[in-house]
Motif scaffolding. Structure first.
Motif, PDB file in Angstrom:
ATOM      1  N   CYS A  77       0.431   4.115  -5.903  1.00  0.00           N
ATOM      2  CA  CYS A  77      -0.755   3.324  -5.578  1.00  0.00           C
ATOM      3  C   CYS A  77      -1.813   4.228  -4.952  1.00  0.00           C
ATOM      4  O   CYS A  77      -1.489   5.128  -4.166  1.00  0.00           O
ATOM      5  CB  CYS A  77      -0.401   2.191  -4.615  1.00  0.00           C
ATOM      6  SG  CYS A  77       0.693   0.954  -5.346  1.00  0.00           S
ATOM      7  N   PRO A  78      -3.085   4.019  -5.262  1.00  0.00           N
ATOM      8  CA  PRO A  78      -4.140   4.923  -4.787  1.00  0.00           C
ATOM      9  C   PRO A  78      -4.369   4.802  -3.282  1.00  0.00           C
ATOM     10  O   PRO A  78      -4.256   3.722  -2.705  1.00  0.00           O
ATOM     11  CB  PRO A  78      -5.375   4.465  -5.570  1.00  0.00           C
ATOM     12  CG  PRO A  78      -5.098   3.037  -5.926  1.00  0.00           C
ATOM     13  CD  PRO A  78      -3.620   2.943  -6.131  1.00  0.00           C
ATOM     14  N   HIS A  79      -4.674   5.933  -2.630  1.00  0.00           N
ATOM     15  CA  HIS A  79      -4.989   5.968  -1.208  1.00  0.00           C
ATOM     16  C   HIS A  79      -6.281   6.767  -1.049  1.00  0.00           C
ATOM     17  O   HIS A  79      -6.252   7.988  -0.904  1.00  0.00           O
ATOM     18  CB  HIS A  79      -3.858   6.621  -0.406  1.00  0.00           C
ATOM     19  CG  HIS A  79      -2.539   5.917  -0.560  1.00  0.00           C
ATOM     20  ND1 HIS A  79      -2.216   4.772   0.124  1.00  0.00           N
ATOM     21  CD2 HIS A  79      -1.466   6.206  -1.345  1.00  0.00           C
ATOM     22  CE1 HIS A  79      -0.995   4.379  -0.216  1.00  0.00           C
ATOM     23  NE2 HIS A  79      -0.520   5.230  -1.118  1.00  0.00           N
ATOM     24  N   ILE A  80      -7.411   6.073  -1.081  1.00  0.00           N
ATOM     25  CA  ILE A  80      -8.725   6.737  -0.998  1.00  0.00           C
ATOM     26  C   ILE A  80      -9.471   6.148   0.194  1.00  0.00           C
ATOM     27  O   ILE A  80      -9.836   4.971   0.194  1.00  0.00           O
ATOM     28  CB  ILE A  80      -9.540   6.533  -2.296  1.00  0.00           C
ATOM     29  CG1 ILE A  80      -8.748   7.108  -3.493  1.00  0.00           C
ATOM     30  CG2 ILE A  80     -10.901   7.184  -2.180  1.00  0.00           C
ATOM     31  CD1 ILE A  80      -9.427   6.900  -4.820  1.00  0.00           C
ATOM     32  N   ASN A 134     -13.084   4.473   0.000  1.00  0.00           N
ATOM     33  CA  ASN A 134     -13.228   3.218  -0.741  1.00  0.00           C
ATOM     34  C   ASN A 134     -12.290   2.141  -0.196  1.00  0.00           C
ATOM     35  O   ASN A 134     -12.100   1.101  -0.811  1.00  0.00           O
ATOM     36  CB  ASN A 134     -12.915   3.438  -2.227  1.00  0.00           C
ATOM     37  CG  ASN A 134     -13.444   2.302  -3.085  1.00  0.00           C
ATOM     38  OD1 ASN A 134     -14.515   1.764  -2.819  1.00  0.00           O
ATOM     39  ND2 ASN A 134     -12.682   1.918  -4.104  1.00  0.00           N
ATOM     40  N   SER A 135     -11.690   2.401   0.974  1.00  0.00           N
ATOM     41  CA  SER A 135     -10.714   1.463   1.527  1.00  0.00           C
ATOM     42  C   SER A 135     -11.412   0.319   2.261  1.00  0.00           C
ATOM     43  O   SER A 135     -12.579   0.428   2.642  1.00  0.00           O
ATOM     44  CB  SER A 135      -9.759   2.174   2.477  1.00  0.00           C
ATOM     45  OG  SER A 135     -10.477   2.724   3.569  1.00  0.00           O
ATOM     46  N   ASP A 155       0.812  -1.223   0.000  1.00  0.00           N
ATOM     47  CA  ASP A 155       0.000   0.000   0.000  1.00  0.00           C
ATOM     48  C   ASP A 155       0.842   1.270   0.000  1.00  0.00           C
ATOM     49  O   ASP A 155       0.401   2.312  -0.481  1.00  0.00           O
ATOM     50  CB  ASP A 155      -0.929   0.011   1.219  1.00  0.00           C
ATOM     51  CG  ASP A 155      -2.057  -0.998   1.074  1.00  0.00           C
ATOM     52  OD1 ASP A 155      -2.396  -1.343  -0.077  1.00  0.00           O
ATOM     53  OD2 ASP A 155      -2.587  -1.458   2.101  1.00  0.00           O
ATOM     54  N   PHE A 191      -6.576  -1.643  -9.544  1.00  0.00           N
ATOM     55  CA  PHE A 191      -6.112  -1.949  -8.197  1.00  0.00           C
ATOM     56  C   PHE A 191      -7.270  -2.597  -7.443  1.00  0.00           C
ATOM     57  O   PHE A 191      -8.349  -2.009  -7.329  1.00  0.00           O
ATOM     58  CB  PHE A 191      -5.674  -0.680  -7.468  1.00  0.00           C
ATOM     59  CG  PHE A 191      -4.519   0.028  -8.125  1.00  0.00           C
ATOM     60  CD1 PHE A 191      -3.218  -0.257  -7.754  1.00  0.00           C
ATOM     61  CD2 PHE A 191      -4.746   0.980  -9.124  1.00  0.00           C
ATOM     62  CE1 PHE A 191      -2.153   0.404  -8.348  1.00  0.00           C
ATOM     63  CE2 PHE A 191      -3.689   1.639  -9.721  1.00  0.00           C
ATOM     64  CZ  PHE A 191      -2.385   1.348  -9.336  1.00  0.00           C
ATOM     65  N   CYS A 225      -2.655  -5.777  -8.147  1.00  0.00           N
ATOM     66  CA  CYS A 225      -2.734  -4.831  -9.259  1.00  0.00           C
ATOM     67  C   CYS A 225      -2.558  -5.600 -10.558  1.00  0.00           C
ATOM     68  O   CYS A 225      -1.775  -6.560 -10.621  1.00  0.00           O
ATOM     69  CB  CYS A 225      -1.655  -3.761  -9.099  1.00  0.00           C
ATOM     70  SG  CYS A 225      -1.566  -2.576 -10.468  1.00  0.00           S
ATOM     71  N   ILE A 284     -10.279   0.047  -7.924  1.00  0.00           N
ATOM     72  CA  ILE A 284     -10.150   1.353  -8.581  1.00  0.00           C
ATOM     73  C   ILE A 284      -9.417   1.128  -9.892  1.00  0.00           C
ATOM     74  O   ILE A 284      -8.388   0.430  -9.931  1.00  0.00           O
ATOM     75  CB  ILE A 284      -9.356   2.343  -7.701  1.00  0.00           C
ATOM     76  CG1 ILE A 284     -10.113   2.639  -6.401  1.00  0.00           C
ATOM     77  CG2 ILE A 284      -9.069   3.628  -8.463  1.00  0.00           C
ATOM     78  CD1 ILE A 284      -9.316   3.498  -5.430  1.00  0.00           C
ATOM     79  N   ARG A 285      -9.914   1.706 -10.952  1.00  0.00           N
ATOM     80  CA  ARG A 285      -9.234   1.591 -12.247  1.00  0.00           C
ATOM     81  C   ARG A 285      -8.652   2.941 -12.640  1.00  0.00           C
ATOM     82  O   ARG A 285      -9.327   3.968 -12.566  1.00  0.00           O
ATOM     83  CB  ARG A 285     -10.194   1.085 -13.328  1.00  0.00           C
ATOM     84  CG  ARG A 285      -9.539   0.999 -14.714  1.00  0.00           C
ATOM     85  CD  ARG A 285     -10.413   0.281 -15.713  1.00  0.00           C
ATOM     86  NE  ARG A 285     -10.498  -1.136 -15.459  1.00  0.00           N
ATOM     87  CZ  ARG A 285      -9.570  -2.027 -15.801  1.00  0.00           C
ATOM     88  NH1 ARG A 285      -8.442  -1.624 -16.385  1.00  0.00           N
ATOM     89  NH2 ARG A 285      -9.738  -3.302 -15.560  1.00  0.00           N
ATOM     90  N   GLU A 286      -7.377   2.898 -13.066  1.00  0.00           N
ATOM     91  CA  GLU A 286      -6.695   4.083 -13.590  1.00  0.00           C
ATOM     92  C   GLU A 286      -6.110   3.712 -14.943  1.00  0.00           C
ATOM     93  O   GLU A 286      -4.998   3.187 -15.027  1.00  0.00           O
ATOM     94  CB  GLU A 286      -5.598   4.545 -12.622  1.00  0.00           C
ATOM     95  CG  GLU A 286      -6.120   5.017 -11.273  1.00  0.00           C
ATOM     96  CD  GLU A 286      -5.008   5.471 -10.349  1.00  0.00           C
ATOM     97  OE1 GLU A 286      -3.826   5.373 -10.763  1.00  0.00           O
ATOM     98  OE2 GLU A 286      -5.302   5.919  -9.230  1.00  0.00           O
TER      99      GLU A 286
END
Length: 584
Positions: free
Chosen positions: A172-175, A178-179, A167, A199, A211, A192-194
């Motif tokens: 890497c996303p940190h939201i 939505n965790s 993490d 991810f 991922c 989550i899609r980027e």
């Protein structure tokens, strides 16, 4: 040739040019110094050969491999999570389908990677060469390597990737909204899609982060898990499982498979020269790759391949220019057979009491308490690293609980078994009695895998007489691990359909010391206990020895009993005295 002459010649044969070695040694401590210079010609030749003779299939994996050594070279690394903790670290690219070593790099220090992005990033790009591989590959890595930058750069080279991630890794996303929460149910999925990156977080017994640039987050796959109901009883049900995790579990084991094949019949032995350690490992790599190619060619031709051991014998014979058709001398039996011992005692009419080992079956019926069965199986199989005469050897599990039993045993092995030095407090598994015992265990594992068994846990041959505890699935009765007493940490699990089939397999042995079975059906308990051809029966119990119990077997397992009130009978003679002619 005389010994001294041979040694003189061998001392003057070098892998590299001695004059160039001296020049390289003068650069020690500078960036120009090549720590692998003495091995470079051979290393380059082997790397070219690995790439020339086999092109990997679509799924490939990268992971670390440790080559054991305690030499002080400046390259020796420590990896706590690996069975071999000290040694040379190799970054290995392997085919996920068969374990073929496609490419590898020896870690000599961070100075060999100069991109500035990081060791993991550089190690992957040094092995994934589009000019050799081409495009369209799917690469699997663990959380040491995974990063958004690496995956995007690979994606731009038409190579997709999938791997677990940390993490705290940059990018890497940190939201928070939505965790995953600790109280979320097993099977909960967040993603989550980027762009091409997805991810995914999934709640299993703990949170799993993965991922991928290959898969969608979820395609309807499920995983079977156990839950405790409101009534306190354990039940099994399917929970949603993300597609990246399903595919990661299927394809990530390429390097582990390669390691297992290499350690079965390694040529490595102790040496005072660090470069010889690597030389021996190079020989292991090429011999194992040759065996994999042999199996691939036989599969294409519809022929039956040689076993791993027989292939290496034939390879060695051809390299030496001799024949390998002479049958090997049969190894002495593990125990002296009963008829021979009786013959030795017959001349003086000695009474005998003997316990000569066993080949204990361990049967799990559909009605069994699986928690109890797994706990008993761990104790009955792995105590003293499987080196007792009443250790379970053949695990027969009814089809209705087969997969569940395997899952639980695998979890228990991960949780409870620790291989190491006997003086360390966390160690639960030590070495086998000698090298020969370790070789026998390795041979049984190799024979089972070559005949179609799945190696789910362990099985690697380590230094000395250490062998990783192994779990084998899809085992059949033609494999040597079901026909010979193992006396080591191998759990072969066979599947059966009906009670009669299990009893027939259990009794198909010329020994009969102990047997174990687990069932909640009282009628079945009495039937099976009576039918098993053994001297000791454990019913819903894996540890049966006690001073009060009559210890002994039937058939080739011996004569007489030890312990209990019957144990003294073996050392007594019955005398009949008839009195007469006495007056009061």
């Amino acid at each position: 040739m005389a010994r001294d002459r041979y040694l003189t010649i061998s001392w003057n044969i070098h892998i590299s040019d001695p004059e160039q070695d001296a020049k390289n040694d003068q650069t020690k401590g500078t960036p120009q110094h090549d720590k692998l210079f003495r091995l470079k010609p051979l290393l380059d030749t082997i790397l070219i050969a690995c790439k020339t003779h086999f092109h990997p299939r679509q799924h490939i994996a990268i992971d670390e491999r440790m080559v054991a050594t305690k030499a002080h070279t400046g390259m020796t690394q420590y990896m706590k999570a690996k069975p071999t903790k000290w040694g040379f670290k190799l970054f290995v690219l392997a085919d996920s389908s068969n374990g073929y070593t496609v490419d590898f790099a020896i870690y000599t220090g961070k100075s060999q990677f100069s991109s500035g992005v990081g060791l993991a990033y550089d190690a992957v790009l040094s092995l994934v060469n589009p000019s050799f591989l081409g495009g369209g590959y799917e690469l699997y890595v663990d959380n040491f390597y995974t990063s958004p930058k690496l995956f995007m750069d690979l994606f731009s080279m038409n190579i997709s990737a999938c791997g677990t991630y940390r993490d705290n890794r940059r990018g890497c996303p940190h939201i928070e909204n939505n965790s995953m929460k600790k109280k979320d149910e097993r099977g909960t999925i967040r993603w989550i899609r980027e762009g091409p990156l997805v991810f995914v977080k999934w709640m299993d017994s703990r949170e799993v982060s993965i991922c991928s640039t290959i898969h969608p987050a979820y395609e309807g796959a499920t995983a079977r898990r156990r839950f405790k109901g409101n009534d306190g009883k354990w039940v099994t049900r399917d929970v949603p499982c993300p597609q990246p995790i399903v595919e990661y579990n299927k394809h990530m084991g390429g390097v582990d498979l390669s390691d297992q094949l290499i350690h079965y019949y390694t040529i490595r032995h102790s040496t005072k020269r660090w470069y010889r350690t690597l030389f021996f490992h190079f020989m292991d790599i090429v011999a194992t790759n040759a065996y994999i190619l042999h199996k691939e060619l036989c599969t294409e031709k519809g022929e039956t391949p040689l076993s791993h051991l027989h292939f290496l014998e034939e390879l060695t014979a051809q390299l030496c220019g001799v024949s390998a058709t002479v049958p090997p001398v049969k190894a002495p039996a593990e125990h002296l057979p009963v008829p021979l011992l009786l013959k030795m005692a017959a001349d003086s009419v000695k009474r005998v009491s003997m316990e000569l080992g066993g080949h204990a079956p361990f049967i799990v019926f559909n009605s069994a308490d699986l928690d109890l069965a797994v706990k008993a199986a761990m104790g009955s199989k792995f105590r003293n690293s499987g080196q007792t005469c009443v250790c379970s050897n053949r695990f027969l599990v009814q089809s209705g609980v087969y997969e569940d039993f395997l899952d639980r045993v695998g979890i228990a092995m991960d949780r409870e078994l620790r291989l190491g030095h006997g003086m360390e407090p966390t160690t639960t598994q030590g070495p086998l009695i000698n090298q020969r015992a370790a070789e026998k265990v390795a041979l049984q594992i190799s024979d089972a895998v070559s005949r179609g068994a799945r190696l789910l846990r362990g099985g690697s041959r380590l230094d000395g007489s250490f062998v990783e505890p192994a779990l084998l699935a899809d085992v059949t009765t033609d494999m040597s691990c079901t026909r010979e007493e193992t006396f080591g940490p191998v759990m072969p699990v066979l599947r059966f359909q009906v009670e009669e089939e299990a009893v027939a397999i259990a009794n198909a042995s010329d020994v009969g010391l102990a047997g174990y079975f687990f069932s909640s059906d009282v009628s079945q308990i009495w039937r099976v206990a009576e039918a098993l051809e053994v001297g000791i029966v454990g019913v819903n119990e894996g540890l049966v020895s006690s001073p009060e119990g009559a210890f002994g077997g039937v058939k080739q397992s011996g004569l007489g009993r030890e312990g209990s009130r019957y144990g003294i009978d073996e050392y007594l003679e019955v005398k009949y005295v008839c009195f007469g002619g006495l007056r009061p």
